[in-house]
Design a protein around this motif. Structure first.
Motif, PDB file in Angstrom:
ATOM      1  N   PHE A  30       0.856  -1.200   0.125  1.00  8.22           N
ATOM      2  CA  PHE A  30      -0.089   0.052  -0.082  1.00  8.22           C
ATOM      3  C   PHE A  30       0.820   1.289   0.163  1.00  8.22           C
ATOM      4  O   PHE A  30       2.140   1.220   0.188  1.00  8.22           O
ATOM      5  CB  PHE A  30      -0.993   0.004   1.261  1.00  8.22           C
ATOM      6  CG  PHE A  30      -1.721  -1.210   1.423  1.00  8.22           C
ATOM      7  CD1 PHE A  30      -2.674  -1.395   0.296  1.00  8.22           C
ATOM      8  CD2 PHE A  30      -1.600  -2.071   2.531  1.00  8.22           C
ATOM      9  CE1 PHE A  30      -3.519  -2.924   0.446  1.00  8.22           C
ATOM     10  CE2 PHE A  30      -2.546  -3.032   2.752  1.00  8.22           C
ATOM     11  CZ  PHE A  30      -3.468  -3.417   1.767  1.00  8.22           C
ATOM     12  N   ILE A  41      -5.975   5.186  -2.249  1.00  6.87           N
ATOM     13  CA  ILE A  41      -6.829   4.533  -3.768  1.00  6.87           C
ATOM     14  C   ILE A  41      -5.577   4.535  -4.537  1.00  6.87           C
ATOM     15  O   ILE A  41      -4.879   5.406  -4.926  1.00  6.87           O
ATOM     16  CB  ILE A  41      -7.894   5.526  -3.912  1.00  6.87           C
ATOM     17  CG1 ILE A  41      -9.127   5.678  -3.022  1.00  6.87           C
ATOM     18  CG2 ILE A  41      -8.553   4.952  -5.366  1.00  6.87           C
ATOM     19  CD1 ILE A  41     -10.048   6.489  -3.303  1.00  6.87           C
ATOM     20  N   PRO A  42      -5.635   3.296  -5.344  1.00  9.38           N
ATOM     21  CA  PRO A  42      -4.357   3.218  -6.345  1.00  9.38           C
ATOM     22  C   PRO A  42      -4.665   4.064  -7.548  1.00  9.38           C
ATOM     23  O   PRO A  42      -5.763   4.449  -7.975  1.00  9.38           O
ATOM     24  CB  PRO A  42      -4.842   1.718  -6.980  1.00  9.38           C
ATOM     25  CG  PRO A  42      -5.421   1.028  -5.929  1.00  9.38           C
ATOM     26  CD  PRO A  42      -6.215   2.164  -4.908  1.00  9.38           C
ATOM     27  N   GLU A  45      -6.298   2.494 -12.746  1.00  7.80           N
ATOM     28  CA  GLU A  45      -7.524   2.510 -12.753  1.00  7.80           C
ATOM     29  C   GLU A  45      -7.585   0.706 -12.828  1.00  7.80           C
ATOM     30  O   GLU A  45      -8.659   0.472 -12.610  1.00  7.80           O
ATOM     31  CB  GLU A  45      -8.071   3.018 -13.873  1.00  7.80           C
ATOM     32  CG  GLU A  45      -8.105   4.618 -13.718  1.00  7.80           C
ATOM     33  CD  GLU A  45      -8.974   5.510 -14.794  1.00  7.80           C
ATOM     34  OE1 GLU A  45      -9.586   4.685 -15.577  1.00  7.80           O
ATOM     35  OE2 GLU A  45      -8.847   6.568 -14.700  1.00  7.80           O
ATOM     36  N   ALA A  47      -6.328  -1.307 -11.358  1.00 14.70           N
ATOM     37  CA  ALA A  47      -6.310  -1.884  -9.939  1.00 14.70           C
ATOM     38  C   ALA A  47      -7.613  -1.615  -9.190  1.00 14.70           C
ATOM     39  O   ALA A  47      -7.986  -2.351  -8.157  1.00 14.70           O
ATOM     40  CB  ALA A  47      -5.183  -1.490  -9.109  1.00 14.70           C
ATOM     41  N   TRP A  48      -8.620  -0.824  -9.817  1.00 18.80           N
ATOM     42  CA  TRP A  48      -9.786  -0.511  -9.112  1.00 18.80           C
ATOM     43  C   TRP A  48     -10.683  -1.884  -9.162  1.00 18.80           C
ATOM     44  O   TRP A  48     -10.901  -2.386 -10.329  1.00 18.80           O
ATOM     45  CB  TRP A  48     -10.515   0.493  -9.706  1.00 18.80           C
ATOM     46  CG  TRP A  48      -9.832   1.964  -9.592  1.00 18.80           C
ATOM     47  CD1 TRP A  48      -8.584   2.064  -8.726  1.00 18.80           C
ATOM     48  CD2 TRP A  48      -9.947   3.064 -10.317  1.00 18.80           C
ATOM     49  NE1 TRP A  48      -8.133   3.307  -8.951  1.00 18.80           N
ATOM     50  CE2 TRP A  48      -8.938   4.040  -9.839  1.00 18.80           C
ATOM     51  CE3 TRP A  48     -10.743   3.520 -11.193  1.00 18.80           C
ATOM     52  CZ2 TRP A  48      -8.886   5.301 -10.109  1.00 18.80           C
ATOM     53  CZ3 TRP A  48     -10.880   4.902 -11.412  1.00 18.80           C
ATOM     54  CH2 TRP A  48      -9.950   5.696 -10.992  1.00 18.80           C
ATOM     55  N   HIS A 255      -9.540  -0.327   0.073  1.00 21.46           N
ATOM     56  CA  HIS A 255      -8.845   0.873  -0.695  1.00 21.46           C
ATOM     57  C   HIS A 255      -8.940   0.747  -2.267  1.00 21.46           C
ATOM     58  O   HIS A 255      -8.961   1.858  -2.697  1.00 21.46           O
ATOM     59  CB  HIS A 255      -7.427   0.881  -0.132  1.00 21.46           C
ATOM     60  CG  HIS A 255      -6.606  -0.222  -1.013  1.00 21.46           C
ATOM     61  ND1 HIS A 255      -6.531  -1.576  -1.000  1.00 21.46           N
ATOM     62  CD2 HIS A 255      -5.202   0.127  -2.047  1.00 21.46           C
ATOM     63  CE1 HIS A 255      -5.712  -2.216  -1.881  1.00 21.46           C
ATOM     64  NE2 HIS A 255      -5.228  -0.966  -2.527  1.00 21.46           N
ATOM     65  N   ASN A 256      -9.182  -0.456  -2.740  1.00 15.14           N
ATOM     66  CA  ASN A 256      -9.093  -0.355  -4.099  1.00 15.14           C
ATOM     67  C   ASN A 256     -10.415  -0.602  -4.789  1.00 15.14           C
ATOM     68  O   ASN A 256     -10.516  -0.595  -6.082  1.00 15.14           O
ATOM     69  CB  ASN A 256      -8.108  -1.378  -4.802  1.00 15.14           C
ATOM     70  CG  ASN A 256      -8.443  -2.826  -4.240  1.00 15.14           C
ATOM     71  OD1 ASN A 256      -9.157  -3.028  -3.311  1.00 15.14           O
ATOM     72  ND2 ASN A 256      -7.991  -3.884  -4.949  1.00 15.14           N
ATOM     73  N   HIS A 258     -13.596   1.134  -6.686  1.00 18.35           N
ATOM     74  CA  HIS A 258     -13.707   2.277  -7.363  1.00 18.35           C
ATOM     75  C   HIS A 258     -13.966   3.310  -6.561  1.00 18.35           C
ATOM     76  O   HIS A 258     -14.814   3.503  -5.958  1.00 18.35           O
ATOM     77  CB  HIS A 258     -14.950   1.873  -8.469  1.00 18.35           C
ATOM     78  CG  HIS A 258     -14.814   2.763  -9.718  1.00 18.35           C
ATOM     79  ND1 HIS A 258     -14.941   4.068  -9.543  1.00 18.35           N
ATOM     80  CD2 HIS A 258     -14.599   2.617 -11.002  1.00 18.35           C
ATOM     81  CE1 HIS A 258     -14.749   4.567 -10.650  1.00 18.35           C
ATOM     82  NE2 HIS A 258     -14.669   3.642 -11.768  1.00 18.35           N
TER      83      HIS A 258
END
Length: 317
Positions: A30, A41-42, A45, A47-48, A255-256, A258
């Motif tokens: 992280f 948040i990554p 995108e 990784a969402w 965390h990931n 959307h």
């Protein structure tokens, strides 16, 4: 599985405010560019997570089946706010909850007070809400309880007896009472008293009421709800210690998830109307009638300081 390594407390809880919190670290997978102690948040995108069905889990402190109906009106509101079906996931343990979140199968959760640091550090949990009273006050106390006729009238009487804890990730069910007993009362686990692990606050409470345990460390918010439902009688229990107030379970997302979903979920928590709902009926018994915004950095400072005093570290495998 996330593993916790513990050492014993070396300072009184009243002195914990002076301890540094800098030892808290996120798992290397992280990032925390803004320094708020939770996973970013990554940026990538790809990784969402954008699941077809959102999965919600309440902290596994009591019989999960009880809470399917309790949460249904809120989950319907959450579904309307996000445009996705929401499924209640009746987790049986804190470990199962964390593993599900780490694996991307759990998207929204209530994590118990003591479990928030390991969920944030190892599972990418981003807490943003907590239950509170109408005036914005919040929290619960850790109580050490026994049963009438146990021969335990004060904490010193725990010597040579068995004290039930819930699990090692629990604040009121393990970490806070262990720290307090050693630092303030010179009662050391395995030297002065032995431990049993019940797996949950409800198990500990019922175990004491039925005289299966000599005593137990529990969250009094759970006890209040069980008494209100008639699961246990207050006459079958005696409180010999009550702590200062701690924050309650933290509500948040992985965390990931959307970013648009995270925003919609956050808004759903704060726009939910509790009036006349099963949620109000269940948690109103302990004075909780709304969700309020919180931050892990501020509201869980005392919990991280308890962990620091106990030498707690987390290894996220």
């Amino acid at each position: 599985m996330p593993a916790m390594t513990r050492l014993f407390a070396t300072a009184a809880l009243s002195a914990l405010i002076a301890l540094p919190a800098g030892a808290f670290q996120l798992d290397p997978r992280f990032t925390d560019a803004d320094g708020d102690l939770i996973a970013d948040i990554p940026e990538d995108e790809s990784a969402w997570l954008d699941p077809a069905t959102l999965v919600f889990a309440y902290t596994p402190v009591e019989d999960p089946a009880v809470y399917v109906d309790v949460w249904q009106e809120f989950l319907d509101h959450l579904s309307e706010a996000t445009g996705k079906p929401v499924q209640f996931f009746p987790v049986q343990s804190n470990a199962a909850q964390l593993e599900a979140m780490r694996a991307g199968r759990l998207h929204i959760a209530a994590i118990n007070t003591g479990g928030n640091p390991i969920a944030v550090a190892c599972a990418g949990f981003r807490p943003f809400a907590m239950m509170a009273a109408e005036d914005g006050s919040f929290g619960y106390e850790m109580e050490i309880i026994t049963h009438p006729g146990s021969g335990i009238e004060e904490l010193a009487d725990l010597r040579g007896r068995t004290l039930a804890f819930t699990s090692e990730t629990s604040n009121s069910g393990f970490k806070a009472p262990q720290a307090l007993l050693e630092a303030e009362f010179d009662l050391v686990l395995d030297r002065d008293f032995s431990a049993a692990f019940s797996g949950g606050h409800d198990n500990s409470i019922l175990g004491v009421a039925n005289a299966d345990y000599d005593a137990a460390a529990i969250a009094n918010s759970v006890l209040t709800r069980m008494v209100a439902r008639g699961v246990v009688s207050r006459d079958d229990l005696v409180t010999i210690y009550t702590s200062d107030t701690f924050p309650t379970s933290g509500y948040g997302t992985v965390h990931n998830l959307h970013p648009d979903l995270q925003d919609a979920i956050r808004e759903a928590f704060f726009s939910f109307d509790w009036e006349g709902t099963a949620l109000q009926a269940e948690f109103g018994a302990q004075g909780e009638t709304q969700f309020i915004p919180i931050t892990f950095e501020e509201h869980w400072s005392v919990i991280r300081q308890i962990d620091a005093a106990m030498g707690v570290t987390y290894t996220c495998n």
